[in-house]
Design a protein around this motif. Structure first.
Motif, PDB file in Angstrom:
ATOM      1  N   TYR A   1      46.330  31.861  40.043  1.00  0.00           N
ATOM      2  CA  TYR A   1      45.840  31.921  38.670  1.00  0.00           C
ATOM      3  C   TYR A   1      46.965  32.270  37.706  1.00  0.00           C
ATOM      4  CZ  TYR A   1      43.441  33.398  34.501  1.00  0.00           C
ATOM      5  OH  TYR A   1      43.054  33.542  33.210  1.00  0.00           O
ATOM      6  N   ALA A   2      47.835  33.168  38.094  1.00  0.00           N
ATOM      7  CA  ALA A   2      48.933  33.565  37.210  1.00  0.00           C
ATOM      8  C   ALA A   2      49.803  32.358  36.851  1.00  0.00           C
ATOM      9  CB  ALA A   2      49.772  34.651  37.864  1.00  0.00           C
ATOM     10  N   ARG A   3      50.079  31.505  37.857  1.00  0.00           N
ATOM     11  CA  ARG A   3      50.876  30.310  37.594  1.00  0.00           C
ATOM     12  C   ARG A   3      50.134  29.368  36.652  1.00  0.00           C
ATOM     13  NH1 ARG A   3      51.326  27.950  42.475  1.00  0.00           N
ATOM     14  NH2 ARG A   3      50.003  26.231  41.915  1.00  0.00           N
ATOM     15  N   LEU A   4      48.827  29.221  36.872  1.00  0.00           N
ATOM     16  CA  LEU A   4      47.997  28.381  36.014  1.00  0.00           C
ATOM     17  C   LEU A   4      48.043  28.889  34.574  1.00  0.00           C
ATOM     18  CD1 LEU A   4      44.575  27.469  37.607  1.00  0.00           C
ATOM     19  CD2 LEU A   4      45.731  26.206  35.815  1.00  0.00           C
ATOM     20  N   GLY A  45      29.255  36.866  37.034  1.00  0.00           N
ATOM     21  CA  GLY A  45      30.503  36.939  36.280  1.00  0.00           C
ATOM     22  C   GLY A  45      31.178  35.605  36.043  1.00  0.00           C
ATOM     23  N   THR A  46      30.682  34.538  36.663  1.00  0.00           N
ATOM     24  CA  THR A  46      31.303  33.237  36.446  1.00  0.00           C
ATOM     25  C   THR A  46      30.924  32.686  35.081  1.00  0.00           C
ATOM     26  OG1 THR A  46      29.490  32.112  37.601  1.00  0.00           O
ATOM     27  CG2 THR A  46      31.457  32.655  38.898  1.00  0.00           C
ATOM     28  N   VAL A  47      31.809  31.866  34.537  1.00  0.00           N
ATOM     29  CA  VAL A  47      31.597  31.227  33.244  1.00  0.00           C
ATOM     30  C   VAL A  47      31.679  29.714  33.425  1.00  0.00           C
ATOM     31  CG1 VAL A  47      32.434  33.204  31.909  1.00  0.00           C
ATOM     32  CG2 VAL A  47      34.042  31.410  32.606  1.00  0.00           C
ATOM     33  N   LEU A  48      31.008  29.006  32.538  1.00  0.00           N
ATOM     34  CA  LEU A  48      30.963  27.549  32.640  1.00  0.00           C
ATOM     35  C   LEU A  48      32.089  26.920  31.835  1.00  0.00           C
ATOM     36  CD1 LEU A  48      29.250  25.211  33.829  1.00  0.00           C
ATOM     37  CD2 LEU A  48      28.139  25.080  31.590  1.00  0.00           C
ATOM     38  N   GLN A 134      33.352  28.990  36.957  1.00  0.00           N
ATOM     39  CA  GLN A 134      34.618  29.579  37.381  1.00  0.00           C
ATOM     40  C   GLN A 134      34.618  31.079  37.110  1.00  0.00           C
ATOM     41  OE1 GLN A 134      37.542  27.802  38.598  1.00  0.00           O
ATOM     42  NE2 GLN A 134      35.973  26.257  38.920  1.00  0.00           N
ATOM     43  N   HIS A 135      35.253  31.833  37.998  1.00  0.00           N
ATOM     44  CA  HIS A 135      35.447  33.254  37.745  1.00  0.00           C
ATOM     45  C   HIS A 135      36.682  33.383  36.857  1.00  0.00           C
ATOM     46  CE1 HIS A 135      36.150  37.486  38.233  1.00  0.00           C
ATOM     47  NE2 HIS A 135      34.907  37.578  38.672  1.00  0.00           N
ATOM     48  N   PRO A 136      36.607  34.129  35.748  1.00  0.00           N
ATOM     49  CA  PRO A 136      37.748  34.205  34.832  1.00  0.00           C
ATOM     50  C   PRO A 136      39.057  34.657  35.483  1.00  0.00           C
ATOM     51  CG  PRO A 136      35.814  35.149  33.807  1.00  0.00           C
ATOM     52  CD  PRO A 136      35.450  34.865  35.245  1.00  0.00           C
ATOM     53  N   ALA A 137      38.975  35.465  36.535  1.00  0.00           N
ATOM     54  CA  ALA A 137      40.198  35.947  37.187  1.00  0.00           C
ATOM     55  C   ALA A 137      40.728  34.975  38.239  1.00  0.00           C
ATOM     56  CB  ALA A 137      39.944  37.315  37.830  1.00  0.00           C
ATOM     57  N   ARG A 157      40.541  40.340  32.362  1.00  0.00           N
ATOM     58  CA  ARG A 157      40.915  41.764  32.249  1.00  0.00           C
ATOM     59  C   ARG A 157      39.677  42.647  32.148  1.00  0.00           C
ATOM     60  NH1 ARG A 157      45.137  39.720  29.062  1.00  0.00           N
ATOM     61  NH2 ARG A 157      44.045  40.187  27.124  1.00  0.00           N
ATOM     62  N   ALA A 158      38.666  42.204  31.414  1.00  0.00           N
ATOM     63  CA  ALA A 158      37.436  42.980  31.267  1.00  0.00           C
ATOM     64  C   ALA A 158      36.721  43.125  32.608  1.00  0.00           C
ATOM     65  CB  ALA A 158      36.507  42.323  30.251  1.00  0.00           C
ATOM     66  N   VAL A 159      36.733  42.055  33.417  1.00  0.00           N
ATOM     67  CA  VAL A 159      36.112  42.102  34.739  1.00  0.00           C
ATOM     68  C   VAL A 159      36.858  43.105  35.620  1.00  0.00           C
ATOM     69  CG1 VAL A 159      35.730  40.794  36.859  1.00  0.00           C
ATOM     70  CG2 VAL A 159      35.132  39.784  34.660  1.00  0.00           C
ATOM     71  N   ARG A 160      38.196  43.039  35.594  1.00  0.00           N
ATOM     72  CA  ARG A 160      38.986  43.964  36.401  1.00  0.00           C
ATOM     73  C   ARG A 160      38.754  45.416  35.980  1.00  0.00           C
ATOM     74  NH1 ARG A 160      42.668  39.583  36.324  1.00  0.00           N
ATOM     75  NH2 ARG A 160      43.760  40.361  34.510  1.00  0.00           N
ATOM     76  N   ALA A 161      38.617  45.641  34.674  1.00  0.00           N
ATOM     77  CA  ALA A 161      38.401  46.998  34.164  1.00  0.00           C
ATOM     78  C   ALA A 161      37.045  47.547  34.588  1.00  0.00           C
ATOM     79  CB  ALA A 161      38.516  47.013  32.647  1.00  0.00           C
TER      80      ALA A 161
END
Length: 163
Positions: A1-4, A45-48, A134-137, A157-161
């Motif tokens: 994901y970081a590369r993306l 937590g997934t988003v469309l 997709q999961h944002p992370a 970031r909000a999910v991780r927090a």
């Protein structure tokens, strides 16, 4: 994901540079197009994300669903209309997330992001576009429209927090 995300950020930077070049080497003075954007969020937590169809700018790129705010419409009214037209759903609960201005070579847009946490119906492709939850992370689709990347990063970031 970081590369993306890094690749998308690089593309966003290049697009911003192209946009400045297209507007006489100065700030983008074009009137922004008002756009209602839906962040449909499921309980897991997934988003469309939707893939832009052929014939539109950035065909094949992934974004949150939504569309232009028509004269006389509020952002929430436009979002409800667009999500019904695109996905066949009826929005039941929407909350403001953030507003972002972005300059693309073809247009300057003001994106009104809204979290849609409740709706009736199962999202269906009514305009021929592909969809993916997709999961944002851990977004696994690409390329992402540059204006969507910072929003996805903030959601991750909000999910991780919250964990």
């Amino acid at each position: 994901y970081a590369r993306l995300a890094a690749n998308a950020a690089d593309r966003a930077s290049r697009l911003r540079a192209m946009s400045v070049t297209a507007t006489s080497n100065g700030p983008d003075e074009r009137t922004p197009v008002e756009v209602a954007v839906g962040v449909l969020k499921r309980n897991d937590g997934t988003v469309l994300l939707a893939r832009r169809p052929e014939g539109k700018p950035y065909a094949g790129w992934w974004e949150f669903p939504g569309g232009k705010v028509e004269p006389g419409e509020s952002v929430d009214e436009a979002l409800s209309r667009e999500l019904h037209e695109e996905l066949g759903i009826v929005v039941e609960h929407v909350a403001p997330l953030e507003t972002v201005e972005f300059s693309y070579p073809h247009a300057r847009v003001r994106l009104h992001f809204r979290v849609v946490s409740q709706w009736r119906g199962d999202p269906q492709s009514r305009e021929g576009q592909a969809f993916s939850w997709q999961h944002p992370a851990a977004v696994g689709v690409a390329p992402l429209l540059p204006a969507s990347v910072p929003v996805i990063e903030r959601l991750a970031r909000a999910v991780r927090a919250d964990q």
